[in-house]
Write an enzyme that holds these catalytic residues in place. Structure first.
Site, mmCIF file in Angstrom:
data_model
loop_
_atom_site.group_PDB
_atom_site.id
_atom_site.type_symbol
_atom_site.label_atom_id
_atom_site.label_comp_id
_atom_site.label_asym_id
_atom_site.label_seq_id
_atom_site.Cartn_x
_atom_site.Cartn_y
_atom_site.Cartn_z
ATOM 1 N N GLU A 99 0.866 -1.174 0.000
ATOM 2 C CA GLU A 99 0.000 0.000 0.000
ATOM 3 C C GLU A 99 0.899 1.219 0.000
ATOM 4 O O GLU A 99 1.996 1.194 0.573
ATOM 5 C CB GLU A 99 -0.953 0.002 1.183
ATOM 6 C CG GLU A 99 -0.283 -0.021 2.518
ATOM 7 C CD GLU A 99 -1.247 -0.284 3.656
ATOM 8 O OE1 GLU A 99 -1.079 0.379 4.693
ATOM 9 O OE2 GLU A 99 -2.128 -1.139 3.530
ATOM 10 N N TYR A 105 6.555 1.432 -8.598
ATOM 11 C CA TYR A 105 5.771 0.202 -8.535
ATOM 12 C C TYR A 105 5.116 -0.108 -9.878
ATOM 13 O O TYR A 105 5.101 -1.265 -10.317
ATOM 14 C CB TYR A 105 4.721 0.277 -7.425
ATOM 15 C CG TYR A 105 5.311 0.530 -6.053
ATOM 16 C CD1 TYR A 105 6.501 -0.065 -5.648
ATOM 17 C CD2 TYR A 105 4.686 1.384 -5.149
ATOM 18 C CE1 TYR A 105 7.041 0.171 -4.394
ATOM 19 C CE2 TYR A 105 5.223 1.621 -3.895
ATOM 20 C CZ TYR A 105 6.401 1.020 -3.522
ATOM 21 O OH TYR A 105 6.938 1.250 -2.276
#
Length: 148
Positions: free
Chosen positions: A104, A116
């Site tokens: 997260e 990411y």
């Protein structure tokens, strides 16, 4: 000299806890940080010439891993070390037959989100008002990467 990865343990964690505090709006306590350096967690530091550059912490549950924390020293950001840390983390996961990696990230952390995305993570969910922030709360983006 090239940066070196080493296992991060409670015994060698002092400089990395300091990096943690610099890298987080609401850092963990020392006890929580040290607890995250024991099983089922795994952690590695990245150093050059005995200088701490960054670290990551992952938590394994069956064939999944959650990236709990990844931090690059503020004075060494923008040099590709986050990418090196993430690649090492993903390599450790691959070597241990992990099928999925979860994480997260704060919606305001565009640099991390880009990292990411480029590593193959996909957005799965958004948690509204999850993280404390200067302006009150901000959303968390839940991302996943499927390995193998």
């Amino acid at each position: 000299m090239n940066p070196v990865f080493s296992p991060l343990t409670p015994q060698n964690s002092d400089p990395y806890f300091e990096l943690h505090k610099l890298g987080q709006f609401s850092p963990w306590s020392r006890k929580i940080f040290e607890d995250c350096l024991t099983k089922p967690y795994f952690a590695y530091s990245l150093d050059q010439d005995s200088q701490p550059l960054g670290y990551y912490i992952g938590m394994t549950v069956l064939d999944e891993v959650t990236l709990m924390d990844i931090v690059v020293s503020p004075s060494h950001q923008g040099k590709g070390l986050g990418k090196s840390l993430l690649q090492h983390f993903m390599s450790q996961c691959d070597q241990n037959n992990i099928q999925q990696i979860w994480l997260e990230v704060r919606e305001s952390n565009a640099t991390a989100i880009d990292l990411y995305d480029n590593a193959g993570f996909i957005l799965v969910e958004q948690r509204v008002n999850y993280y404390p922030s200067v302006k009150g709360k901000e959303d968390a983006l839940i991302m996943c990467c499927y390995l193998g």
